[in-house]
Design a protein around this motif. Structure first.
Motif, PDB file in Angstrom:
ATOM      1  N   TYR A 184       0.786  -1.680  -0.072  1.00 14.09           N
ATOM      2  CA  TYR A 184      -0.527  -0.144   0.340  1.00 14.09           C
ATOM      3  C   TYR A 184       0.738   1.272  -0.022  1.00 14.09           C
ATOM      4  N   ALA A 185       2.240   1.443   0.713  1.00 12.64           N
ATOM      5  CA  ALA A 185       2.985   2.219   1.088  1.00 12.64           C
ATOM      6  C   ALA A 185       3.719   2.583  -0.551  1.00 12.64           C
ATOM      7  N   VAL A 186       3.972   1.660  -1.264  1.00  9.56           N
ATOM      8  CA  VAL A 186       4.938   2.066  -2.699  1.00  9.56           C
ATOM      9  C   VAL A 186       3.092   2.465  -3.530  1.00  9.56           C
ATOM     10  N   TRP A 246       0.683   4.139  -2.570  1.00  9.07           N
ATOM     11  CA  TRP A 246       0.726   5.461  -2.292  1.00  9.07           C
ATOM     12  C   TRP A 246       1.695   6.071  -2.919  1.00  9.07           C
ATOM     13  N   VAL A 247       2.903   5.866  -3.030  1.00  7.80           N
ATOM     14  CA  VAL A 247       4.024   7.074  -3.377  1.00  7.80           C
ATOM     15  C   VAL A 247       3.976   7.048  -4.730  1.00  7.80           C
ATOM     16  N   LEU A 248       3.698   6.004  -5.385  1.00 10.30           N
ATOM     17  CA  LEU A 248       3.329   6.209  -6.730  1.00 10.30           C
ATOM     18  C   LEU A 248       2.247   6.880  -7.501  1.00 10.30           C
ATOM     19  N   PHE A 268       1.481   9.845  -5.798  1.00  8.58           N
ATOM     20  CA  PHE A 268       1.769  10.852  -5.188  1.00  8.58           C
ATOM     21  C   PHE A 268       2.405  11.370  -6.647  1.00  8.58           C
ATOM     22  N   GLY A 269       3.697  10.640  -6.747  1.00 10.59           N
ATOM     23  CA  GLY A 269       4.454  10.924  -7.905  1.00 10.59           C
ATOM     24  C   GLY A 269       3.835  11.277  -9.071  1.00 10.59           C
ATOM     25  N   TYR A 270       3.157  10.267  -9.242  1.00  9.95           N
ATOM     26  CA  TYR A 270       2.585  10.347 -10.641  1.00  9.95           C
ATOM     27  C   TYR A 270       1.430  11.531 -10.878  1.00  9.95           C
TER      28      TYR A 270
END
Length: 53
Positions: free
Chosen positions: A12-14, A16-18, A20-22
């Motif tokens: 889930y963390a990965v 959400w980080v992806l 947000f980056g997108y």
């Protein structure tokens, strides 16, 4: 059981980080297009004023 929850949390963390980056990337692209459209509008307005005179 605990190890599966750790992997789930990491997954889930990965995601959400992806995401947000997108979103940051897309926001930058939209800002660039908006600036380009603004520049074209200014150029067109300047040309219209020159031809109107």
């Amino acid at each position: 059981m605990t190890q599966e929850l750790v992997f789930l949390f990491i997954g889930y963390a990965v995601i959400w980080v992806l995401l947000f980056g997108y979103l940051v990337f897309i926001t930058g692209r939209i800002r660039g297009v908006r600036d380009a459209v603004r520049d074209v509008r200014h150029e067109l307005d300047a040309q219209r004023q020159e031809t109107a005179e």
